[in-house]
Design a protein around this motif. Sequence first.
Motif: not given
Length: 62
Positions: A7-10, A15-20, A45-50, A54-61
């Motif tokens: 979870k920490t890694a995700l 956060t890094q992707k959102q900043e990008l 657009e690519a970073e937004a997809l990433h 990641i958010k979907e994976k976090l929500d699933g955890l």
Amino acid sequence: METLDLKTALRTTLTQKQELVRDYQSFADRIGDQEVAKMFKHFAEAEALHSTQIKEKLDGLA
């Protein structure tokens, strides 16, 4: 070697992707070269997809 918490890694990566996304969008809006602006928009657009993935994976955890 220390184990990395999933979870920490995700969260950190999210956060890094959102900043990008913000950075690339800002660059695209402010740069004078249309070809480079288009490239930055594509990067955003690519970073937004990433970020979404990641958010979907976090929500699933949770």
